[in-house]
Design a protein around this motif. Structure first.
Motif, short mmCIF file in Angstrom:
data_model
loop_
_atom_site.label_atom_id
_atom_site.label_comp_id
_atom_site.label_asym_id
_atom_site.label_seq_id
_atom_site.Cartn_x
_atom_site.Cartn_y
_atom_site.Cartn_z
N LEU A 24 0.83 -1.21 0.00
CA LEU A 24 0.00 0.00 0.00
C LEU A 24 0.86 1.26 0.00
CD1 LEU A 24 -2.80 -1.09 2.50
CD2 LEU A 24 -3.02 -0.82 0.02
N ALA A 25 1.96 1.24 0.78
CA ALA A 25 2.85 2.39 0.82
C ALA A 25 3.53 2.60 -0.53
CB ALA A 25 3.90 2.20 1.92
N SER A 27 2.67 1.43 -3.58
CA SER A 27 1.73 1.76 -4.63
C SER A 27 1.21 3.18 -4.50
CB SER A 27 0.56 0.76 -4.62
OG SER A 27 -0.39 1.08 -5.61
N TRP A 28 0.92 3.60 -3.27
CA TRP A 28 0.41 4.96 -3.04
C TRP A 28 1.43 6.00 -3.50
CZ3 TRP A 28 -4.39 5.88 -0.51
CH2 TRP A 28 -4.69 7.24 -0.33
N GLY A 32 -0.43 6.70 -6.64
CA GLY A 32 -1.53 7.44 -6.02
C GLY A 32 -2.63 6.55 -5.49
N GLY A 33 -3.54 7.16 -4.75
CA GLY A 33 -4.59 6.42 -4.06
C GLY A 33 -5.62 5.79 -4.99
N ARG A 34 -6.01 6.51 -6.05
CA ARG A 34 -7.04 5.98 -6.96
C ARG A 34 -6.56 4.71 -7.65
NH1 ARG A 34 -7.70 10.30 -9.35
NH2 ARG A 34 -9.75 11.03 -8.70
N THR A 36 -4.15 2.76 -6.66
CA THR A 36 -3.92 1.72 -5.65
C THR A 36 -5.22 0.99 -5.33
OG1 THR A 36 -2.06 2.94 -4.67
CG2 THR A 36 -3.17 1.29 -3.28
#
Length: 279
Positions: A24-25, A27-28, A32-34, A36
């Motif tokens: 998660l770290a 990829s974010w 970015g969040g979308r 991910t």
């Protein structure tokens, strides 16, 4: 209750939880969040369909059987352990990101390794095929020792009714992993391009000091962890264990892993143009 079973899986399988947090770290920061969130959802659905198809019809991983008495505390969805399917999210993404490490311009200044991946590399066939291959390499290490889960903390959670020639793992299983990886990466390459066309490009990952080294270290950490478990089991002296066979498994796993790590080290020694020149 599902919530309690999910919590049990996260607490009692901390290596899966840790790898998920690292994913998660990474990829974010890289996309970015979308993107991910889309990767988590799509990878889970692809992997779930593959696992459900395999335990019911033998496609695409071949036939294997879960031991539900050993999974009674875990969340199981339509016969498929949730933690197992969720792990495909970090396995597929770190392999895709590691592929970009090989294909993108790098800048190396001491421990500050930065990678600038142009859109044409991120969406390329080369990234798709190399990422799928790297995920399959992970499975060449992971599945043989997972097949011996009763000798370590994974537990005896599944078996192959007709064991394969690679330390009990079937050839179909490895083909299935490549297909699942390729499908997941291809879907997300297209989603990435669609988001970019709508004015949502990924963040500038090259602006984060040292981030370029996260994917190769993360990928290596996953396989070295599983290879370490293999070596430990090989010399654990547990009753009923074919120690010589597991020692051979550990040696061959080391031979499989070594070329990838050597090539990664060579890539660092010859990084090519820096991120500022990526086009």
């Amino acid at each position: 209750m599902p919530a309690e079973q999910l919590l049990w899986s996260f607490v009692h399988r901390p290596y899966v939880t840790a790898f998920l947090v690292f994913f998660l770290a990474l990829s974010w920061l890289e996309q970015g969040g979308r993107r991910t969130a889309l990767w988590v959802v799509t990878s889970y659905l692809v992997a779930f369909a593959a696992e459900w198809g395999s335990i019911n019809h033998g496609i695409p991983f071949g036939v294997y059987v879960y031991h539900y008495d050993a999974l009674q505390n875990d969340l199981v969805v339509l016969g498929v352990p949730f933690f197992d399917t969720l792990s495909f999210a970090f396995l597929s993404y770190v392999s895709f990101s590691f592929a970009q490490f090989f294909l993108s311009p790098l800048s190396v200044r001491g421990l500050d390794l930065r990678r600038a991946t142009p859109p044409q590399v991120r969406g390329s066939w080369a990234a798709l095929l190399l990422g799928s291959f790297l995920m399959t390499v992970v499975d060449l290490i992971v599945d043989p020792i997972a097949n011996l889960g009763k000798y370590w903390f994974l537990g005896d959670i599944y078996h192959y009714p007709d064991p394969g020639i690679h330390f009990g793992v079937t050839f179909a299983n490895y083909c299935g992993w490549f297909v699942v990886a390729a499908t997941t990466i291809a879907i997300n390459q297209r989603l990435d391009a669609a988001l970019a066309r709508r004015g949502h490009p990924p963040p500038d990952a090259a602006s984060w000091p040292g981030l370029g080294g996260f994917a190769p270290c993360f990928w290596a950490g996953i396989v070295l962890f599983q290879l370490g478990v293999t070596w430990w089991v090989a010399y654990s002296g547990q009753p009923g264990l074919d120690a010589a066979r597991v020692q051979l498994q550990a040696v061959t796993g080391s031979y499989i892993l070594a070329p990838v790590l050597v090539l990664a080290a060579a890539r660092l020694a010859n990084p090519g143009p820096g991120p500022g020149s990526a086009g």
